[in-house]
Design a protein around this motif. Structure first.
Motif, PDB file in Angstrom:
ATOM      1  N   SER A  23      -0.874   6.321   2.474  1.00 51.24           N
ATOM      2  CA  SER A  23      -0.947   5.597   3.733  1.00 51.24           C
ATOM      3  C   SER A  23       0.043   6.235   4.701  1.00 51.24           C
ATOM      4  O   SER A  23       1.006   6.865   4.277  1.00 51.24           O
ATOM      5  CB  SER A  23      -0.659   4.106   3.533  1.00 51.24           C
ATOM      6  OG  SER A  23       0.678   3.886   3.145  1.00 51.24           O
ATOM      7  N   VAL A  51      -7.801  -1.421  -1.699  1.00 50.74           N
ATOM      8  CA  VAL A  51      -6.421  -1.909  -1.720  1.00 50.74           C
ATOM      9  C   VAL A  51      -6.179  -2.651  -0.417  1.00 50.74           C
ATOM     10  O   VAL A  51      -6.707  -2.282   0.630  1.00 50.74           O
ATOM     11  CB  VAL A  51      -5.417  -0.733  -1.865  1.00 50.74           C
ATOM     12  CG1 VAL A  51      -3.997  -1.194  -1.657  1.00 50.74           C
ATOM     13  CG2 VAL A  51      -5.573  -0.049  -3.206  1.00 50.74           C
ATOM     14  N   GLU A  52      -5.371  -3.712  -0.472  1.00 51.03           N
ATOM     15  CA  GLU A  52      -4.995  -4.455   0.725  1.00 51.03           C
ATOM     16  C   GLU A  52      -3.485  -4.629   0.761  1.00 51.03           C
ATOM     17  O   GLU A  52      -2.893  -5.152  -0.186  1.00 51.03           O
ATOM     18  CB  GLU A  52      -5.678  -5.822   0.750  1.00 51.03           C
ATOM     19  CG  GLU A  52      -7.177  -5.747   0.945  1.00 51.03           C
ATOM     20  CD  GLU A  52      -7.808  -7.119   1.106  1.00 51.03           C
ATOM     21  OE1 GLU A  52      -7.213  -8.118   0.643  1.00 51.03           O
ATOM     22  OE2 GLU A  52      -8.889  -7.194   1.709  1.00 51.03           O
ATOM     23  N   VAL A  53      -2.868  -4.199   1.856  1.00 54.90           N
ATOM     24  CA  VAL A  53      -1.417  -4.298   2.028  1.00 54.90           C
ATOM     25  C   VAL A  53      -1.059  -5.701   2.508  1.00 54.90           C
ATOM     26  O   VAL A  53      -1.613  -6.194   3.483  1.00 54.90           O
ATOM     27  CB  VAL A  53      -0.922  -3.232   3.027  1.00 54.90           C
ATOM     28  CG1 VAL A  53       0.523  -3.492   3.441  1.00 54.90           C
ATOM     29  CG2 VAL A  53      -1.072  -1.842   2.445  1.00 54.90           C
ATOM     30  N   THR A  54      -0.103  -6.325   1.808  1.00 55.14           N
ATOM     31  CA  THR A  54       0.351  -7.665   2.188  1.00 55.14           C
ATOM     32  C   THR A  54       1.756  -7.668   2.782  1.00 55.14           C
ATOM     33  O   THR A  54       2.104  -8.566   3.546  1.00 55.14           O
ATOM     34  CB  THR A  54       0.339  -8.611   0.971  1.00 55.14           C
ATOM     35  OG1 THR A  54       1.175  -8.058  -0.051  1.00 55.14           O
ATOM     36  CG2 THR A  54      -1.075  -8.800   0.446  1.00 55.14           C
ATOM     37  N   ALA A 106      -4.725  -9.518   5.089  1.00 52.80           N
ATOM     38  CA  ALA A 106      -4.071  -8.308   4.585  1.00 52.80           C
ATOM     39  C   ALA A 106      -4.697  -7.083   5.244  1.00 52.80           C
ATOM     40  O   ALA A 106      -5.826  -7.130   5.735  1.00 52.80           O
ATOM     41  CB  ALA A 106      -4.221  -8.236   3.066  1.00 52.80           C
ATOM     42  N   ALA A 108      -6.579  -3.915   5.099  1.00 51.61           N
ATOM     43  CA  ALA A 108      -7.522  -3.292   4.170  1.00 51.61           C
ATOM     44  C   ALA A 108      -7.555  -1.781   4.367  1.00 51.61           C
ATOM     45  O   ALA A 108      -6.987  -1.242   5.319  1.00 51.61           O
ATOM     46  CB  ALA A 108      -8.919  -3.879   4.391  1.00 51.61           C
ATOM     47  N   THR A 109      -8.249  -1.098   3.467  1.00 53.95           N
ATOM     48  CA  THR A 109      -8.429   0.351   3.558  1.00 53.95           C
ATOM     49  C   THR A 109      -9.009   0.714   4.922  1.00 53.95           C
ATOM     50  O   THR A 109      -9.898   0.036   5.425  1.00 53.95           O
ATOM     51  CB  THR A 109      -9.370   0.837   2.446  1.00 53.95           C
ATOM     52  OG1 THR A 109      -8.806   0.471   1.183  1.00 53.95           O
ATOM     53  CG2 THR A 109      -9.569   2.345   2.501  1.00 53.95           C
ATOM     54  N   ASP A 143       0.871  -4.406  -2.351  1.00 49.67           N
ATOM     55  CA  ASP A 143      -0.316  -5.254  -2.302  1.00 49.67           C
ATOM     56  C   ASP A 143       0.033  -6.607  -2.934  1.00 49.67           C
ATOM     57  O   ASP A 143       1.197  -6.852  -3.296  1.00 49.67           O
ATOM     58  CB  ASP A 143      -1.508  -4.580  -2.978  1.00 49.67           C
ATOM     59  CG  ASP A 143      -1.300  -4.313  -4.470  1.00 49.67           C
ATOM     60  OD1 ASP A 143      -0.349  -4.866  -5.072  1.00 49.67           O
ATOM     61  OD2 ASP A 143      -2.106  -3.555  -5.034  1.00 49.67           O
ATOM     62  N   ASN A 147       2.062  -3.834  -6.304  1.00 47.51           N
ATOM     63  CA  ASN A 147       1.952  -2.398  -6.538  1.00 47.51           C
ATOM     64  C   ASN A 147       2.520  -1.663  -5.333  1.00 47.51           C
ATOM     65  O   ASN A 147       2.210  -1.999  -4.186  1.00 47.51           O
ATOM     66  CB  ASN A 147       0.487  -1.995  -6.751  1.00 47.51           C
ATOM     67  CG  ASN A 147      -0.076  -2.576  -8.021  1.00 47.51           C
ATOM     68  OD1 ASN A 147       0.495  -2.430  -9.088  1.00 47.51           O
ATOM     69  ND2 ASN A 147      -1.205  -3.274  -7.903  1.00 47.51           N
ATOM     70  N   ILE A 149       2.970   1.063  -2.544  1.00 45.77           N
ATOM     71  CA  ILE A 149       2.100   1.947  -1.767  1.00 45.77           C
ATOM     72  C   ILE A 149       2.990   2.750  -0.826  1.00 45.77           C
ATOM     73  O   ILE A 149       3.472   2.214   0.177  1.00 45.77           O
ATOM     74  CB  ILE A 149       1.056   1.135  -0.965  1.00 45.77           C
ATOM     75  CG1 ILE A 149       0.223   0.263  -1.916  1.00 45.77           C
ATOM     76  CG2 ILE A 149       0.184   2.065  -0.131  1.00 45.77           C
ATOM     77  CD1 ILE A 149      -0.549  -0.835  -1.218  1.00 45.77           C
TER      78      ILE A 149
END
Length: 167
Positions: A23, A51-54, A106, A108-109, A143, A147, A149
């Motif tokens: 990213s 994958v979604e970043v939170t 979140a 998203a890609t 995420d 995990n 990123i």
């Protein structure tokens, strides 16, 4: 991605590791006005599928180039199109650590244009021809399962100029 070098200059020297970004931030060079708070949009692109970043952490630093006056006020962050808690720790004038937590929805890609904006208080004493470097670094995201990123940082040039305010 690991590649085993079989020929050429790396023959017999083990593994060659090629790291692809997962990213990244993107900032464009732009003009800013003296004595005003400039809004610097930051794009974010998540390159990992499904994958979604939170949550995210990053450092923001705005430094004068050559004889430009230093940033004296505090940097700010504006989050666009998502509810997220923002915690800013001002480490020094023009330098801040930022925590963005609870993106809802979140991230998203894909591309997220201007997902945040950095608010930069340009000194009144700055003049046309002065420049600043803005850099986003030390960034990481997670995420919902925590995990890690990695996020590739970015930098851009802010050029002080007289903006044409004519109607």
């Amino acid at each position: 991605v690991l590649l085993l070098a079989e020929s050429g200059v790396n023959e017999g020297h083990g593994l060659v590791q090629i790291t692809l970004p997962t990213s990244t931030f993107i900032i464009q060079n732009q003009e800013v006005a003296a004595g005003q708070t400039s809004v610097i949009p930051v794009d974010y692109e998540l390159l990992i599928p499904d994958v979604e970043v939170t949550d995210m952490v990053l450092s923001v630093q705005v430094t004068p180039i050559e004889d430009a006056p230093p940033i004296e006020g505090e940097l700010g962050i504006y989050v666009l199109d998502t509810d997220a808690e923002v915690v800013i720790s001002e480490n020094a004038p023009g330098y801040a650590s930022v925590i963005l937590s609870g993106f809802d929805p979140a991230l998203a890609t894909g591309a997220h244009p201007a997902f945040i904006s950095i608010l930069v208080p340009v000194p009144e004493s700055a003049e046309t021809g002065h420049y600043y470097n803005i850099e986003l670094s030390n960034a990481s995201a997670i995420d919902a399962e925590y995990n890690d990123i990695p996020v590739t940082g970015a930098s851009a040039l802010l050029a002080v100029s007289e903006l044409n305010n004519a109607p």
